[in-house]
Design a protein around this motif. Structure first.
Motif, short mmCIF file in Angstrom:
data_model
loop_
_atom_site.label_atom_id
_atom_site.label_comp_id
_atom_site.label_asym_id
_atom_site.label_seq_id
_atom_site.Cartn_x
_atom_site.Cartn_y
_atom_site.Cartn_z
N THR A 78 1.25 -0.77 0.56
CA THR A 78 0.04 -0.53 0.06
C THR A 78 1.38 1.09 0.06
O THR A 78 2.38 0.96 0.40
CB THR A 78 -1.22 0.15 1.43
OG1 THR A 78 0.09 -0.15 2.19
CG2 THR A 78 -1.63 -1.31 1.21
N PHE A 79 0.31 2.13 0.01
CA PHE A 79 0.83 3.45 0.08
C PHE A 79 1.61 3.90 1.28
O PHE A 79 3.49 4.15 1.89
CB PHE A 79 0.37 4.52 -0.85
CG PHE A 79 1.20 6.34 -0.06
CD1 PHE A 79 2.02 7.00 -0.88
CD2 PHE A 79 0.60 7.11 0.73
CE1 PHE A 79 2.76 7.62 -0.95
CE2 PHE A 79 1.54 8.44 0.59
CZ PHE A 79 2.29 8.19 0.43
N ASP A 80 1.44 3.65 2.22
CA ASP A 80 1.80 4.02 3.91
C ASP A 80 3.40 2.29 3.82
O ASP A 80 4.49 2.50 4.25
CB ASP A 80 0.39 3.35 4.99
CG ASP A 80 -0.06 4.61 4.59
OD1 ASP A 80 0.20 5.75 4.26
OD2 ASP A 80 -1.69 4.48 5.58
N GLN A 81 3.13 1.83 3.11
CA GLN A 81 3.94 0.55 3.22
C GLN A 81 4.81 0.53 2.30
O GLN A 81 6.30 1.09 3.13
CB GLN A 81 3.54 -0.75 2.61
CG GLN A 81 2.52 -1.60 3.93
CD GLN A 81 1.88 -3.29 3.27
OE1 GLN A 81 1.48 -3.52 1.97
NE2 GLN A 81 2.01 -3.90 3.89
N TYR A 82 4.74 1.27 1.18
CA TYR A 82 5.85 2.16 0.51
C TYR A 82 6.49 3.09 0.97
O TYR A 82 7.75 3.70 1.30
CB TYR A 82 5.71 2.62 -0.64
CG TYR A 82 6.50 3.68 -1.29
CD1 TYR A 82 7.37 3.55 -2.60
CD2 TYR A 82 5.85 4.48 -1.59
CE1 TYR A 82 7.46 4.42 -2.84
CE2 TYR A 82 7.17 6.18 -1.90
CZ TYR A 82 8.12 5.50 -2.69
OH TYR A 82 9.14 5.96 -3.65
N ARG A 83 5.52 4.35 1.86
CA ARG A 83 6.36 5.27 2.59
C ARG A 83 7.18 4.51 3.22
O ARG A 83 8.58 5.57 4.07
CB ARG A 83 4.72 6.28 3.51
CG ARG A 83 5.89 7.80 4.02
CD ARG A 83 4.75 8.59 3.92
NE ARG A 83 3.59 7.88 4.40
CZ ARG A 83 2.99 7.94 5.72
NH1 ARG A 83 4.26 8.41 6.72
NH2 ARG A 83 2.01 7.09 6.23
N VAL A 84 6.33 3.58 4.37
CA VAL A 84 7.59 3.10 5.75
C VAL A 84 8.69 2.56 5.05
O VAL A 84 9.95 3.10 5.54
CB VAL A 84 6.75 2.18 6.44
CG1 VAL A 84 7.46 1.27 7.40
CG2 VAL A 84 5.65 3.24 7.19
N ALA A 85 8.43 1.88 4.34
CA ALA A 85 10.27 0.50 3.71
C ALA A 85 11.16 2.05 2.88
O ALA A 85 12.27 1.79 3.09
CB ALA A 85 9.48 0.18 2.56
N MET A 86 9.97 2.58 1.02
CA MET A 86 11.84 2.73 1.00
C MET A 86 12.27 4.51 1.99
O MET A 86 13.14 5.01 2.05
CB MET A 86 10.96 3.76 0.27
CG MET A 86 10.50 2.85 -1.31
SD MET A 86 12.48 1.37 -1.66
CE MET A 86 13.03 2.18 -2.07
N HIS A 87 11.16 5.17 2.84
CA HIS A 87 11.74 6.62 2.94
C HIS A 87 12.61 6.19 3.84
O HIS A 87 12.56 7.30 4.84
CB HIS A 87 10.96 7.78 2.54
CG HIS A 87 10.87 8.15 1.73
ND1 HIS A 87 11.48 8.89 0.81
CD2 HIS A 87 9.69 7.84 0.71
CE1 HIS A 87 10.49 9.71 -0.46
NE2 HIS A 87 10.00 8.96 -0.52
N GLY A 88 11.24 5.39 5.44
CA GLY A 88 11.73 5.53 7.07
C GLY A 88 12.55 4.35 6.87
O GLY A 88 14.10 4.03 7.87
N VAL A 89 13.05 3.22 5.74
CA VAL A 89 13.47 1.90 6.60
C VAL A 89 15.41 2.01 5.27
O VAL A 89 15.87 2.21 5.90
CB VAL A 89 13.24 0.55 6.44
CG1 VAL A 89 13.63 -0.89 6.67
CG2 VAL A 89 12.10 0.56 7.58
#
Length: 422
Positions: A78-89
């Motif tokens: 999902t978008f939230d998963q993408y945001r956490v994965a690419m930008h946060g992790v």
């Protein structure tokens, strides 16, 4: 120097020329000199286009190229998963070398699939060296590239000015922080800086509510005079019809990323509503961890989802001439028009996946794929011929990118085999 592209099916995307079942394209000094059913050009180098479709190169108006190393890992995100994965992790572990490799391989991949002009929406600029590495990669890859500096942090002005000093205006844009994730005052300051430096602006807007400005960010920009013909809204899902009309009235544009928007659960595509509002949409890939990197897939998804509102000719225009306008290069590329740069593709019309070709436009949109891209020319120079990129040591670059990916994944403590769920 003259080059004659002879005997192909010419899809010009120029209404004055139309589509030629059999035609020639003459190139002089990197520009298109003539397009006609038959051209006599004594002494010209001849490129035999028999059995090929000749069409303008694609224009991708929004791609986060630095993420190339993690292709496919986000196919189910999902978008939230993408945001956490690419930008946060993952992003905190990126070094300039990682950015360089992602941008270089990503730009080459886009070029190989027919994208001759691309806007790189770069939001991995936590340190100046990252931006420098991204720009270096874009310069090394053949093709027209626009570096869109994704503004981050409270004081972006010094870094934007620094980058602007090394890039011509036409090769740079400013990615706004807002208005959906910052105050309208910050957005106004960013737009003022862009206008002072002669830069177009691009901004992400999707969803309704939940942002500092609710579901009317474009209306807020319009009230403050922050929209003009150098404004591109990325996605635009959830924007009301009257806000789309405001953007159209200002001469702005929209960049739609069909595959990512549908996969990540954004609101429905706005392509049809944008047309009704007087906008000519462009198409973009967005991110390759979640979607394929070619414009054929983006076109096919758009026309399938918006069938009844769009035609195959609409979406091919979105991917070529309308994309060029959105990038501020409508006078230079996007169609096979006399005087424009000779940015064009040869597609294999005899490949069994598309043969026989009756309507080349319908074939490109309904059945086209990167495997058809036989040749790519940028400003009249071949950068891909007979299905192979020229002057590129792909094995060496692949090896370096794998090393980069493995190091980042190990540092982040994640797997990239599909088992990781952010």
């Amino acid at each position: 120097m003259k080059t004659l592209v002879r005997g192909g099916m010419v899809v010009s995307m120029d209404p004055a020329i139309g589509h030629l079942p059999r035609g020639d394209v003459l190139i002089e000094d990197g520009r298109i000199a003539a397009v006609a059913p038959e051209i006599d050009a004594a002494g010209a180098e001849v490129v035999d286009a028999t059995g090929k479709i000749v069409l303008p190169g694609f224009v991708d108006t929004h791609r986060h190229t630095w993420q190339t190393a993690f292709r496919g890992v986000g196919a189910d995100w999902t978008f939230d998963q993408y945001r956490v994965a690419m930008h946060g992790v993952l992003k905190p572990h990126y070094r300039p070398e990682d950015v360089y490799l992602g941008n270089l391989l990503g730009r080459l991949e886009a070029l190989s699939s027919g994208v001759t002009t691309m806007l790189d929406w770069f939001h991995c600029a936590e340190r100046p060296e990252n931006a420098d590495a991204a720009i270096q990669a874009l310069r090394e890859a053949p093709g027209h590239s626009i570096f869109c500096y994704g503004a981050a942090g409270p004081d972006i002005e010094p870094e934007v000015r620094r980058v602007r000093e090394v890039l011509p205006g036409e090769d740079m844009a400013l990615g706004l922080r807002g208005p959906v994730v910052s105050t309208m005052d910050e957005t106004a300051a960013d737009v003022a800086l862009a206008r002072e430096l002669g830069l177009p602006v691009s901004l992400h807007v999707h969803g309704t509510g939940g942002w500092p400005h609710g579901d009317r960010p474009i209306a807020g920009m319009a009230v403050r005079g922050l929209l003009d013909d150098r404004t591109t809204v990325v996605h635009g899902n959830g924007l009301s019809d009257d806000q789309l009309a405001m953007l159209a009235d200002a001469g702005g544009s929209v960049s739609v990323s069909p595959d990512v928007e549908l996969k990540m659960g954004f609101e429905p595509l706005i392509t049809g509503r944008a047309l009704a509002a007087g906008l000519r949409p462009s198409l973009s890939i967005d991110d390759c961890p979640s979607a394929g990197g070619d414009m054929f897939g983006a076109m096919r998804t758009a026309v399938a989802v918006e069938r009844g509102r769009l035609t195959s000719r609409d979406v091919l225009a979105f991917a070529t001439v309308d994309g060029a306008r959105a990038c501020g290069r409508g006078a230079r590329t996007g169609s096979l028009t006399v005087g424009k740069d000779a940015d064009f593709l040869l597609l294999d019309a005899e490949d069994v996946s598309v043969f026989p070709v009756g309507d080349p436009v319908g074939t490109i949109v309904a059945a086209g794929h990167p495997g058809l891209v036989d040749s790519v020319f940028v400003a009249g120079k071949p950068v891909k011929r007979d299905g192979k990129l020229l002057g590129v040591d792909l094995p060496a670059l692949r090896a370096r990118l794998l090393e980069s990916r493995d190091r980042i994944a190990a540092a982040a403590g994640i797997a990239f085999d599909g088992s990781w769920t952010p």
